[in-house]
Design a protein around this motif. Structure first.
Motif, PDB file in Angstrom:
ATOM      1  N   HIS A   1      22.089  96.978  41.593  1.00  0.00           N
ATOM      2  CA  HIS A   1      21.983  96.474  42.966  1.00  0.00           C
ATOM      3  C   HIS A   1      21.278  95.125  43.010  1.00  0.00           C
ATOM      4  CE1 HIS A   1      18.126  98.729  42.518  1.00  0.00           C
ATOM      5  NE2 HIS A   1      17.627  97.759  43.271  1.00  0.00           N
TER       6      HIS A   1
ATOM      7  N   GLU B   1      20.415  96.373  48.484  1.00  0.00           N
ATOM      8  CA  GLU B   1      19.173  97.025  48.902  1.00  0.00           C
ATOM      9  C   GLU B   1      18.377  96.042  49.764  1.00  0.00           C
ATOM     10  OE1 GLU B   1      16.526  99.473  46.032  1.00  0.00           O
ATOM     11  OE2 GLU B   1      15.661  97.475  45.951  1.00  0.00           O
TER      12      GLU B   1
ATOM     13  N   HIS C   1      15.173  90.561  44.000  1.00  0.00           N
ATOM     14  CA  HIS C   1      15.355  90.965  42.609  1.00  0.00           C
ATOM     15  C   HIS C   1      16.807  91.334  42.324  1.00  0.00           C
ATOM     16  CE1 HIS C   1      14.451  94.926  44.557  1.00  0.00           C
ATOM     17  NE2 HIS C   1      15.299  95.410  43.665  1.00  0.00           N
TER      18      HIS C   1
ATOM     19  N   ALA D   1      18.815  94.120  40.031  1.00  0.00           N
ATOM     20  CA  ALA D   1      18.583  95.362  39.306  1.00  0.00           C
ATOM     21  C   ALA D   1      19.753  95.631  38.369  1.00  0.00           C
ATOM     22  CB  ALA D   1      18.410  96.531  40.274  1.00  0.00           C
TER      23      ALA D   1
ATOM     24  N   GLU E   1      14.921  94.095  37.622  1.00  0.00           N
ATOM     25  CA  GLU E   1      14.551  95.516  37.657  1.00  0.00           C
ATOM     26  C   GLU E   1      15.477  96.265  36.715  1.00  0.00           C
ATOM     27  OE1 GLU E   1      14.734  97.250  41.655  1.00  0.00           O
ATOM     28  OE2 GLU E   1      15.375  99.153  40.809  1.00  0.00           O
TER      29      GLU E   1
HETATM   30 CO    CO Z   1      15.600  97.516  43.591  1.00  0.00          CO
END
Ligand code: CO
Length: 132
Positions: A7, A54, A78, A80, A128
């Motif tokens: 994500h 997200e 971020h 991921a 992440e």
């Molecule tokens: Co995340």
């Protein structure tokens, strides 16, 4: 082992303000809303194909998301990456003498095990690892 992008995390001031774009304009459907009190965030997760978006809203002033928005404004927070063996991926980073924010995985949204790589180790991207 890393397998693709799980994500993208996007910091927003207000979920209520930003959800309509993704839900109604882009037609991604109703997001799953979840409080993650350990991280001081509330998340709204949209599923699109194999990937997720997200949205992250701070729920406390000491939240990393509150500090991020104060510094940078809203935006991508971020990226991921899906991880099948998160301990091995963490060990690969530390073994290369690079910095993890999380040496031990912690629990993120959706019960996933997550760990962040320090952006100083990645050329400025907060990465992440996300294991589901
Ligand atoms: Co995340």
């Amino acid at each position: 082992m890393i397998h693709g992008i799980d994500h993208i995390g996007i910091a927003v001031r207000s979920l209520n303000e930003r959800i309509p774009f993704y839900r109604d304009v882009l037609g991604l459907g109703q997001p799953e809303i979840e409080d993650v009190p350990e991280q001081g965030v509330r998340t709204a997760i949209f599923v699109s194909g194999a990937n997720r978006i997200e949205l992250l809203e701070a729920t406390s002033e000491s939240s990393p998301i509150a500090r991020f928005i104060e510094k940078n404004g809203e935006g991508i927070h971020h990226v991921a990456l899906g991880s099948t063996e998160i301990a091995a991926d963490i060990a690969a980073v530390t073994g290369a003498d690079l910095r993890m924010i999380d040496i031990e995985p912690r629990i993120g949204a959706g019960g996933a095990r997550i760990a962040f790589v320090h952006p100083k180790s990645t050329g400025g991207v907060l990465i992440e690892f996300c294991s589901r």
